[in-house]
Design a protein around this motif. Structure first.
Motif, PDB file in Angstrom:
ATOM      1  N   LYS A  37       0.829  -1.209   0.000  1.00 59.62           N
ATOM      2  CA  LYS A  37       0.000   0.000   0.000  1.00 59.62           C
ATOM      3  C   LYS A  37       0.864   1.259   0.000  1.00 59.62           C
ATOM      4  CE  LYS A  37      -3.971  -1.938  -0.071  1.00 59.62           C
ATOM      5  NZ  LYS A  37      -4.897  -1.720  -1.169  1.00 59.62           N
TER       6      LYS A  37
ATOM      7  N   ASP B 138      -5.421   3.254  -7.358  1.00 57.68           N
ATOM      8  CA  ASP B 138      -5.862   2.479  -6.194  1.00 57.68           C
ATOM      9  C   ASP B 138      -6.264   3.454  -5.085  1.00 57.68           C
ATOM     10  OD1 ASP B 138      -6.297   0.437  -4.376  1.00 57.68           O
ATOM     11  OD2 ASP B 138      -4.184   0.001  -4.051  1.00 57.68           O
ATOM     12  N   SER B 139      -5.386   3.719  -4.132  1.00 59.45           N
ATOM     13  CA  SER B 139      -5.719   4.693  -3.078  1.00 59.45           C
ATOM     14  C   SER B 139      -5.815   6.102  -3.653  1.00 59.45           C
ATOM     15  CB  SER B 139      -4.671   4.659  -1.964  1.00 59.45           C
ATOM     16  OG  SER B 139      -3.489   5.299  -2.373  1.00 59.45           O
TER      17      SER B 139
ATOM     18  N   LYS C 106      -9.337   0.834  -9.379  1.00 60.71           N
ATOM     19  CA  LYS C 106      -9.774  -0.004  -8.248  1.00 60.71           C
ATOM     20  C   LYS C 106     -10.472   0.927  -7.263  1.00 60.71           C
ATOM     21  CE  LYS C 106      -6.329  -3.075  -6.874  1.00 60.71           C
ATOM     22  NZ  LYS C 106      -5.312  -3.474  -5.878  1.00 60.71           N
TER      23      LYS C 106
ATOM     24  N   SER D 225     -12.533   0.648  -4.927  1.00 59.73           N
ATOM     25  CA  SER D 225     -12.665   0.194  -3.532  1.00 59.73           C
ATOM     26  C   SER D 225     -11.492   0.641  -2.657  1.00 59.73           C
ATOM     27  CB  SER D 225     -12.767  -1.331  -3.491  1.00 59.73           C
ATOM     28  OG  SER D 225     -11.660  -1.904  -4.159  1.00 59.73           O
ATOM     29  N   GLY D 226     -10.339   0.916  -3.304  1.00 61.83           N
ATOM     30  CA  GLY D 226      -9.155   1.285  -2.520  1.00 61.83           C
ATOM     31  C   GLY D 226      -8.984   2.772  -2.279  1.00 61.83           C
TER      32      GLY D 226
ATOM     33  N   ASP E  36     -11.410  -5.504  -5.847  1.00 60.80           N
ATOM     34  CA  ASP E  36     -10.314  -5.326  -4.903  1.00 60.80           C
ATOM     35  C   ASP E  36      -9.433  -6.569  -4.824  1.00 60.80           C
ATOM     36  OD1 ASP E  36      -8.674  -4.248  -3.038  1.00 60.80           O
ATOM     37  OD2 ASP E  36     -10.005  -4.644  -1.338  1.00 60.80           O
TER      38      ASP E  36
END
Ligand code: IMP
Ligand code: MG
Length: 179
Positions: free
Chosen positions: A74, A102-103, A130, A132-133, A149
């Motif tokens: 992450k 992602d994030s 993504k 969800s992240g 995810d």
């Protein structure tokens, strides 16, 4: 290497179709603009190489190298710039070519940094999204495909610096993490 892949998420053929469609859309949307394509090494290098050949515009191409502190899987959002863009951004329409959003912490940091250089516009084009992240409000205007995810590799994306050379995007077998 292929035995470590549990499931293929995007085949070579699917990637080729997505890349061509995104390139066509960017060609239409950015006609007449002073475009700069920027990608962040290393993950986006394969996508950049493919999509830039589908963008039929006279444009600049550049790369950044960043390292983000934190754990391996992450992002922390604390980004260190190892190699910056060489081109001034004043008046440019910047398109960030990304492998996966992602994030969003990495891109959030980079976009805020680039905005201070007065580009005409900045948008994100990402092969994979993504949602969800997500941990920041970063949004990509151009998205290849949304994925669930799962941790994916191939087509530039790595796990522990490996699997970047797979020609497709696949989900890594959980055994690989726990070994
Ligand atoms: P973030 O959006 O700041 O979390 O960071 C995105 C970066 O994390 C990407 O450019 C990838 O290098 C890496 N990353 C995020 N998700 C994955 C994944 O599923 N597989 C491989 N790398 C990933
Ligand atoms: Mg990576």
């Amino acid at each position: 290497m292929r035995n470590d892949i549990k499931e293929i998420l995007l085949s070579e053929e699917q990637i080729a179709e997505i890349t061509a469609a995104l390139g066509k859309k960017l060609t239409e949307d950015y006609a007449g603009k002073d475009v700069l394509l920027v990608s962040i090494l290393k993950g986006a290098v394969v996508f950049m190489a493919d999509i830039m050949r589908h963008i039929d515009l006279k444009c600049d191409v550049d790369f950044m190298v960043v390292s983000s502190y934190g754990s391996g899987v992450k992002t922390s959002g604390n980004v260190k710039i190892i190699k910056d863009i060489d081109i001034p951004l004043e008046g440019k329409d910047v398109i960030i070519i990304e492998d996966i959003l992602d994030s969003g912490l990495t891109l959030n940091y980079i976009i805020n940094m680039l905005k201070e250089r007065n580009p005409n516009s900045i948008e994100i084009c990402t092969l994979l999204d993504k949602p969800s992240g997500r941990q920041s409000e970063v949004q990509a205007k151009y998205i290849g495909v949304q994925i669930p995810d799962a941790f994916v590799v191939g087509y530039g994306l790595d796990y522990d610096e490996k699997y970047r050379n797979l020609p497709f995007v696949g989900v890594l077998h959980p055994d690989v993490y726990t070994k």
